[in-house]
Design an enzyme around this catalytic site. Structure first.
Site, mmCIF file in Angstrom:
data_model
loop_
_atom_site.group_PDB
_atom_site.id
_atom_site.type_symbol
_atom_site.label_atom_id
_atom_site.label_comp_id
_atom_site.label_asym_id
_atom_site.label_seq_id
_atom_site.Cartn_x
_atom_site.Cartn_y
_atom_site.Cartn_z
ATOM 1 N N HIS A 165 0.826 -1.226 0.000
ATOM 2 C CA HIS A 165 0.000 0.000 0.000
ATOM 3 C C HIS A 165 0.854 1.267 0.000
ATOM 4 C CE1 HIS A 165 0.180 0.207 4.543
ATOM 5 N NE2 HIS A 165 0.049 1.488 4.296
ATOM 6 N N ASP B 291 -0.111 -7.555 1.763
ATOM 7 C CA ASP B 291 0.342 -6.159 1.678
ATOM 8 C C ASP B 291 1.878 -6.086 1.686
ATOM 9 O OD1 ASP B 291 0.365 -3.411 1.692
ATOM 10 O OD2 ASP B 291 -0.216 -3.209 3.807
ATOM 11 N N GLY C 284 2.734 6.189 8.329
ATOM 12 C CA GLY C 284 4.110 6.610 8.080
ATOM 13 C C GLY C 284 5.125 5.573 8.536
ATOM 14 N N SER D 245 4.248 2.392 8.094
ATOM 15 C CA SER D 245 3.899 1.302 7.182
ATOM 16 C C SER D 245 5.088 0.852 6.363
ATOM 17 C CB SER D 245 2.806 1.757 6.217
ATOM 18 O OG SER D 245 1.607 1.885 6.900
HETATM 19 C C1 4AZ Z 1 -1.532 3.488 8.269
HETATM 20 O O1 4AZ Z 1 -2.442 4.282 8.110
HETATM 21 C C2 4AZ Z 1 -1.492 2.667 9.515
HETATM 22 N N1 4AZ Z 1 -1.733 1.000 14.214
HETATM 23 C C3 4AZ Z 1 -0.377 1.903 9.806
HETATM 24 C C4 4AZ Z 1 -0.334 1.151 10.959
HETATM 25 C C5 4AZ Z 1 -1.418 1.149 11.812
HETATM 26 C C6 4AZ Z 1 -2.526 1.909 11.540
HETATM 27 C C7 4AZ Z 1 -2.570 2.681 10.385
HETATM 28 C C8 4AZ Z 1 -1.340 0.301 13.052
HETATM 29 O O2 4AZ Z 1 -0.654 3.351 7.421
#
Ligand code: 4AZ
Length: 243
Positions: free
Chosen positions: A48, A97, A192, A194
């Site tokens: 993503h 993902d 961020g 991710s």
């Molecule tokens: C995101 O929006 C996201 N708490 C990444 C990790 C988590 C939530 C949202 C995990 O990329």
């Protein structure tokens, strides 16, 4: 990262900042996601994170402060992004993902191994519930939409059964995902972070066990972070890297 602390330089030498050059005449790159160096020319991140496969991307390694050009920093262009063929984004969750980034080599080298830049091993076996692992990233904190300093935090591997409870994620979780964090909330990955690493140590060796993927908000009770379970993807990763 929620509930984290500033990382010691060199503590997460496989951590990368994935940066894109936004469309238009801009010359600057901005941080969009984390990632993990798994081979000198390969970074593993979240699918993503690849919103535009044609936009110029680069990775920054060996850094703690996102904006300070440290002597330890290595900056490498991304040559190709390979998104998992079965990546699916539904309203409820993200499946498969994962994406691999092939780095551009300069004179036969993409990255140089130093105290501050080093590959992480892929986990090959499942670890027991409640194992303490580490997350890191420049993502959102309770106070800010990102952190200029790399942060890290300790999280626990949460039993699949607890995370699949109706009060948690129910059937939105599948066995290629793993929950880590704390059911009481507080410590978590966030936007961020991710694509970045969930690393667990066994017998003194650090293994990449998960890739930050999704979750309902950040740091909330009964809503730990969800990670792509690396052991479920070793064949996919090896098939792409060896090609
Ligand atoms: C995101 O929006 C996201 N708490 C990444 C990790 C988590 C939530 C949202 C995990 O990329």
């Amino acid at each position: 990262i929620y509930g984290g602390k500033k990382s010691v330089p060199g503590a997460h030498p496989w951590q990368v900042s994935l940066q894109v050059r936004p469309p238009g005449f801009q010359t600057t790159f901005s941080h969009i996601c984390g990632g993990t160096l798994i081979q000198p020319c390969w970074v593993l991140t979240a699918a993503h994170c690849i919103t535009n496969p044609n936009a110029p991307m680069r990775v920054v390694l060996g850094r703690v402060d996102l904006f300070k050009d440290e002597l330890t920093t290595q900056i490498v262009d991304v040559e190709q992004a390979i998104v998992h063929e079965n990546y699916r984004e539904t309203a409820l969750s993200l499946h498969n993902d994962l994406a691999l980034l092939k780095l551009k080599d300069v004179n036969g080298k993409c990255t140089s191994e130093t105290k501050f830049v080093r590959t992480a091993c892929l986990a090959e076996e499942q670890l027991p519930d409640a194992t303490e692992c580490t997350i890191s990233g420049w993502g959102a904190t309770p106070k800010s939409s990102y952190s200029r300093q790399l942060l890290d935090a300790k999280v626990l591997l949460i039993p699949q059964q607890r995370c699949s409870a109706d009060s948690s994620y129910g059937s939105r979780l599948d066995d290629s995902m793993i929950c880590a964090g704390h059911m009481r909330g507080g410590t978590d990955a966030c936007q961020g972070d991710s694509g970045g690493p969930l690393v667990c140590e066994k017998n003194g060796i650090h293994f990449l066990y998960g890739v930050v993927s999704w979750g309902d908000s950040c740091g909330k009770m009964n809503k730990p972070g969800i990670y792509a379970r690396v052991t479920k993807f070793t064949d996919w990763i090896n098939s792409k890297i060896q090609a």
